[in-house]
Design an enzyme around this catalytic site. Structure first.
Site, short mmCIF file in Angstrom:
data_model
loop_
_atom_site.label_atom_id
_atom_site.label_comp_id
_atom_site.label_asym_id
_atom_site.label_seq_id
_atom_site.Cartn_x
_atom_site.Cartn_y
_atom_site.Cartn_z
N SER A 69 0.67 -1.28 -0.02
CA SER A 69 -0.04 0.11 0.03
C SER A 69 0.95 1.11 -0.21
CB SER A 69 -0.93 -0.07 1.15
OG SER A 69 -2.12 -0.64 0.90
N LYS A 72 0.09 4.02 -2.73
CA LYS A 72 -0.85 4.84 -2.71
C LYS A 72 -0.51 6.15 -2.53
CE LYS A 72 -4.59 1.75 -0.87
NZ LYS A 72 -3.93 0.87 -0.43
N SER A 125 -5.65 3.53 4.42
CA SER A 125 -5.16 2.62 3.22
C SER A 125 -6.59 2.03 2.50
CB SER A 125 -4.44 1.58 3.83
OG SER A 125 -3.61 0.95 2.49
#
Length: 464
Positions: A69, A72, A125
């Protein structure tokens, strides 16, 4: 017009060289000292000082890993650069159906602002929010992924390929700690990104699908005690966590102290190593390194006796060092311990060169040599500084100094001609009355001569 522009650039560079290239031999230090870093448990890490881009510590930072993640960060950066925070994002069926793992349980057709989506992406997230953001900004997720890869290449990433906007496992979705540091550095330069990533808590108000507000909490334990207080770090200013079964724990963290802005990237590690390694590396940097402002400390290229002499002693410098540029060095060293050179790789209208600094075999910072807009007043004995005003259909009016030998010769010749005319005029004025008298004398003589010729004819007529 093009020829004039060439002359402008040439004059600018020439003046810059005259001012800066009072170069003295650079002596490279025989024994450059770089503080030894701490032992880290994570297999791939990097610590970078962001204002200079200096890598203070690295371990297998060019090794390819799955980012999970921390992907991102790129998603959020592109959204901030290509949308407005007040735009309404609608969640498609694909955004709900094609994501799993972490999220905030959005529904089909739910609507949120871009700002609300990005807080959900960075703090919680939320995978479905990242997908919805990608569709909204890129038109399709596939096009947004192309944008991600183009941006990575633009930032200098050499071993990165994105396959989705959220970081769920894909064997074609990979990066390195070094590339991720470049992406994180670029994102941190965006003020809105810094605000979002540094926010501990955020509340999404009720939407068309949810009657109750949605509370978000930052999952970065170094910023906010999401589960425990023991990893909180007082100088942490934000970051992004990541985890999948294959990627293992990944972490990007920002920290600031004593003017230094640091980013630490940890990849493919086991928890809690991402927290402890990042903290130890931050302490190592703050304890052992310091920033030096280049403009305040650089004297090797500034020979004041050569610049401030004669008729030029009242003129402002044509070029100067970027006042905001720094280098980072161990606290045991002095600014002049860093070796430097002038480079001309990125010359533009306002930048005529770059001062690049190295120490202990590392790039430790650089500064642009920028034009100041100074205008030459000219020498006392003439006016050879020619200021040209010209208007271009594609540019605003530009004022540029041009100094040419031919111009000087023409001006001197003009002065001599003018002086000759003035001298001749004065001589004519002084002798005007003499010239007039001489003309009268000649006129009288002609009249007398005419009269003398006519008198004998009269006498002969009387005798007859």
């Amino acid at each position: 017009m093009r020829r004039a522009n060439v002359w402008k650039k040439a004059a600018c560079v020439a003046l810059s060289l005259l001012y800066f290239l009072q170069i003295k031999p650079q002596v490279v230090q025989a024994a450059d000292y770089w503080p030894e870093g701490p032992e880290v448990q994570s297999p791939s890490v990097i610590l970078m000082e962001m204002s200079t881009g200096t890598v203070l510590y690295e371990k297998n930072s060019d090794e390819r890993n799955y980012p999970a993640s921390i992907t991102k960060i790129m998603t959020t950066l592109l959204a901030l650069e290509n949308s407005d925070l007040n735009e309404v994002v609608t969640f498609s069926d694909d955004a709900i159906n094609n994501t799993e793992g972490s999220g905030i349980y959005r529904d089909y057709g739910e609507q949120m602002t871009m700002e609300q989506c990005l807080y959900a992406v960075m703090l919680n997230s939320a995978n479905e929010c990242a997908y919805a953001v990608a569709e909204h900004v890129g038109g399709t997720v596939e096009h947004f992924v192309d944008m991600m890869n183009e941006k990575a290449a633009e930032l200098g990433c050499t071993n990165t390929h994105f396959a989705n906007p959220h970081g769920l496992f894909d064997e074609n979705h990979y990066t390195t700690a070094h590339d991720m540091a470049l992406i994180a550095k670029a994102a941190y330069q965006n003020e809105t990104f810094r605000i979002i990533t540094g926010t501990a808590r955020y509340t999404i108000p009720p939407t068309n699908k949810h009657d109750e507000p949605t509370d978000l909490q930052n999952h970065n334990e170094m910023l906010y005690p999401f589960k425990t207080l023991k990893y909180r770090y007082e100088y942490c200013t934000g970051g992004k966590t990541g985890y999948t079964d294959i990627a293992r724990s990944t972490l990007v963290t920002y920290a600031e102290k004593d003017g230094m802005s640091l980013v630490c990237v940890v990849m493919h590690t086991e928890s809690p190593n991402q927290w402890t390694d990042s903290r130890n590396l931050f302490d190592y940097a703050f304890d052992n390194f310091q920033l030096f402002n280049i403009a305040d400390n650089e004297t090797r290229y500034m020979d004041s006796e050569a610049v401030e002499v004669g008729a030029l002693n009242n003129n402002k410098a044509f070029v100067d060092i970027d006042a905001n540029a720094n280098i980072v060095l161990p606290k045991t060293t002095d600014f002049n311990d860093a070796a430097s050179e002038i480079m001309y790789n990125d010359v533009s209208e306002n930048v005529v060169g770059t001062l690049a600094y190295t120490y202990a075999g590392r790039q430790v910072g650089k500064a642009d040599i920028v034009t100041t807009g100074a205008v030459v007043d000219g020498y006392i004995f003439d006016n050879q500084s020619e200021v040209e005003q010209e208007t271009d259909t594609e540019e605003k009016t530009v004022s540029t100094v041009r100094i040419r030998p031919l111009t000087i010769l023409l001006i001197v010749a003009g002065i001599l001609v003018a002086a000759g005319l003035i001298f001749a005029g004065k001589k004519f004025y002084d002798n005007y009355y003499i010239i007039r008298h001489n003309r009268e004398v000649r006129r009288n003589r002609k009249e007398q001569f005419r009269q003398m010729k006519s008198k004998p004819r009269r006498r002969r007529r009387r005798r007859r």
